[in-house]
Enzyme design. Sequence first.
Site, mmCIF file in Angstrom:
data_model
loop_
_atom_site.group_PDB
_atom_site.id
_atom_site.type_symbol
_atom_site.label_atom_id
_atom_site.label_comp_id
_atom_site.label_asym_id
_atom_site.label_seq_id
_atom_site.Cartn_x
_atom_site.Cartn_y
_atom_site.Cartn_z
ATOM 1 C CG HIS A 35 53.650 19.521 -53.958
ATOM 2 N ND1 HIS A 35 54.675 18.811 -53.372
ATOM 3 C CD2 HIS A 35 53.677 20.755 -53.400
ATOM 4 C CE1 HIS A 35 55.306 19.597 -52.514
ATOM 5 N NE2 HIS A 35 54.715 20.772 -52.505
ATOM 6 C CB CYS A 50 57.139 21.929 -54.626
ATOM 7 S SG CYS A 50 57.637 22.541 -53.022
ATOM 8 C CG ASN A 63 55.626 20.780 -48.866
ATOM 9 O OD1 ASN A 63 56.286 20.104 -49.657
ATOM 10 N ND2 ASN A 63 55.198 21.994 -49.154
HETATM 11 O O1 UT7 Z 1 55.203 23.300 -51.469
HETATM 12 C C1 UT7 Z 1 54.663 24.502 -51.910
HETATM 13 C C2 UT7 Z 1 54.929 25.544 -50.929
HETATM 14 N N1 UT7 Z 1 54.039 25.771 -49.877
HETATM 15 C C3 UT7 Z 1 52.692 25.733 -49.897
HETATM 16 O O2 UT7 Z 1 52.039 25.230 -50.740
HETATM 17 C C4 UT7 Z 1 51.987 26.414 -48.764
HETATM 18 C C5 UT7 Z 1 50.720 27.089 -49.227
HETATM 19 N N2 UT7 Z 1 50.061 27.805 -48.151
HETATM 20 C C6 UT7 Z 1 49.436 27.200 -47.136
HETATM 21 O O3 UT7 Z 1 49.388 25.985 -47.070
HETATM 22 C C7 UT7 Z 1 48.736 28.052 -46.102
HETATM 23 O O4 UT7 Z 1 48.672 29.387 -46.556
HETATM 24 C C8 UT7 Z 1 49.450 28.012 -44.702
HETATM 25 C C9 UT7 Z 1 49.281 26.640 -44.077
HETATM 26 C C10 UT7 Z 1 50.933 28.338 -44.866
HETATM 27 C C11 UT7 Z 1 48.827 29.050 -43.772
HETATM 28 O O5 UT7 Z 1 47.432 28.788 -43.629
HETATM 29 P P1 UT7 Z 1 46.380 29.981 -43.704
HETATM 30 O O6 UT7 Z 1 45.054 29.404 -43.447
HETATM 31 O O7 UT7 Z 1 46.603 30.708 -45.006
HETATM 32 O O8 UT7 Z 1 46.766 30.853 -42.447
HETATM 33 P P2 UT7 Z 1 47.276 32.360 -42.410
HETATM 34 O O9 UT7 Z 1 48.650 32.483 -42.950
HETATM 35 O O10 UT7 Z 1 46.197 33.250 -43.005
HETATM 36 O O11 UT7 Z 1 47.335 32.628 -40.857
HETATM 37 C C12 UT7 Z 1 46.149 32.648 -40.040
HETATM 38 C C13 UT7 Z 1 46.548 32.941 -38.621
HETATM 39 C C14 UT7 Z 1 47.476 34.146 -38.491
HETATM 40 O O12 UT7 Z 1 47.147 34.806 -37.298
HETATM 41 P P3 UT7 Z 1 46.225 36.143 -37.330
HETATM 42 O O13 UT7 Z 1 46.976 37.104 -38.208
HETATM 43 O O14 UT7 Z 1 44.920 35.701 -37.935
HETATM 44 O O15 UT7 Z 1 46.147 36.526 -35.905
HETATM 45 C C15 UT7 Z 1 48.845 33.531 -38.330
HETATM 46 O O16 UT7 Z 1 49.732 34.368 -37.611
HETATM 47 O O17 UT7 Z 1 47.289 31.830 -38.088
HETATM 48 C C16 UT7 Z 1 48.532 32.287 -37.549
HETATM 49 N N3 UT7 Z 1 49.517 31.227 -37.714
HETATM 50 C C17 UT7 Z 1 49.649 30.220 -36.837
HETATM 51 N N4 UT7 Z 1 49.020 29.944 -35.684
HETATM 52 C C18 UT7 Z 1 49.393 28.811 -35.033
HETATM 53 C C19 UT7 Z 1 50.392 31.047 -38.739
HETATM 54 N N5 UT7 Z 1 51.105 29.931 -38.525
HETATM 55 C C20 UT7 Z 1 50.670 29.395 -37.356
HETATM 56 C C21 UT7 Z 1 51.011 28.249 -36.621
HETATM 57 N N6 UT7 Z 1 50.361 28.000 -35.483
HETATM 58 N N7 UT7 Z 1 51.973 27.403 -37.028
#
Ligand code: UT7
Length: 324
Positions: A251, A111, A281
């Site tokens: 980005h 990225c 992304n």
């Molecule tokens: O290009 C550079 C590379 N990538 C990035 O920059 C990504 C950077 N990170 C992010 O954008 C965020 O961390 C994410 C979008 C990947 C995740 O968002 P978050 O607010 O950090 O969510 P989380 O990982 O803490 O997950 C919260 C909950 C979890 O459930 P529990 O454990 O609270 O029950 C996940 O299992 O959301 C769940 N979850 C989903 N639920 C519905 C994770 N993915 C999904 C999904 N749909 N697609």
Amino acid sequence: MRIRISGTGSALPKKILTNADLEKMVDTSDAWIRERTGIRERHIAEEETTSSLAAEACRRALENAGKKAEDVDLLIVACCTAEMMLPCTSFQVQDAIGAVNATVFDLNAACSGFLFALQTAHTYIATGVYKNALVVGVEVLSRIIDWTDRTTCVLFGDGAGAVFAEATDEEGMGLLGLVQGSIGSRGPVLQCKAGHYRDVATEIFPYKDSYVHMDGGEVYKFAVRQVPDCIEKALEQSGFAPEDIDLYVLHQANIRIIEAIAKRLGVSMDRFPYNLDRVGNTSSAAIPSLLDELNHSGKLKKGMKLVLSGFGAGLGYGAIVMRW
Ligand code: UT7
């Protein structure tokens, strides 16, 4: 000698995959994806390939700059999803567009790739080695995504963006601040092993079914700390304050990351254009394709002060301050 961008182009695959489509594929919801990321839909390559998307973006950038493919001195393709190991994507693109006089190579910094490639082009041009460069960011991430993993498959999209950059001696123009950084020790938080890599002892391809694995929370924390720091350093070099900048072209990973960076810099979100809602992304394609959208919608005026900043797998990051 400095460089200025005199043409932009981009290309997106025809197929659109919406959040509603993803609801049928994995346990997710449109509401979760929009609230946590800002993404509504993304484009997915079916007929298109990495090289065909890159070539189309290049043709459009050349047309926008009023240049011919034979005029290109240097062609750099930033990419982490090449369809071929050999030859690399830049050679395929050179052939497809007819940039017969160009020196070409690929640069893989995920990225941050487009940022690193533009800084590389700047160095070649500033030192007088070349007079111009076509710099492309392209990805077909859909081919390295596990479509059963809801934590990654909702985030990414495919596409390409390109800029034509050339030497200028116009006072105060071009790239005025440059920062790059790499933290290899953090590599495991976002990785995809190479499927063609053979174990010589067992003759097995242990990573044959490898896909992108990401600790999203770690990447998120890294981005919201590291990106404002590197932007501030690049601003210091240029002599501008955060509020002097007209547009921040960041980005496109997550709208919450962009909002957090805007807050840290103390700048209104109005100056942070985004297209991640429509394209997701697209890794190294994100910054050049957003630049192309801004250019074609007439939002970029000569002399405007811009910050470009990328971050991601590596972990890598970078920022550029420039006058358009
Ligand atoms: O290009 C550079 C590379 N990538 C990035 O920059 C990504 C950077 N990170 C992010 O954008 C965020 O961390 C994410 C979008 C990947 C995740 O968002 P978050 O607010 O950090 O969510 P989380 O990982 O803490 O997950 C919260 C909950 C979890 O459930 P529990 O454990 O609270 O029950 C996940 O299992 O959301 C769940 N979850 C989903 N639920 C519905 C994770 N993915 C999904 C999904 N749909 N697609």
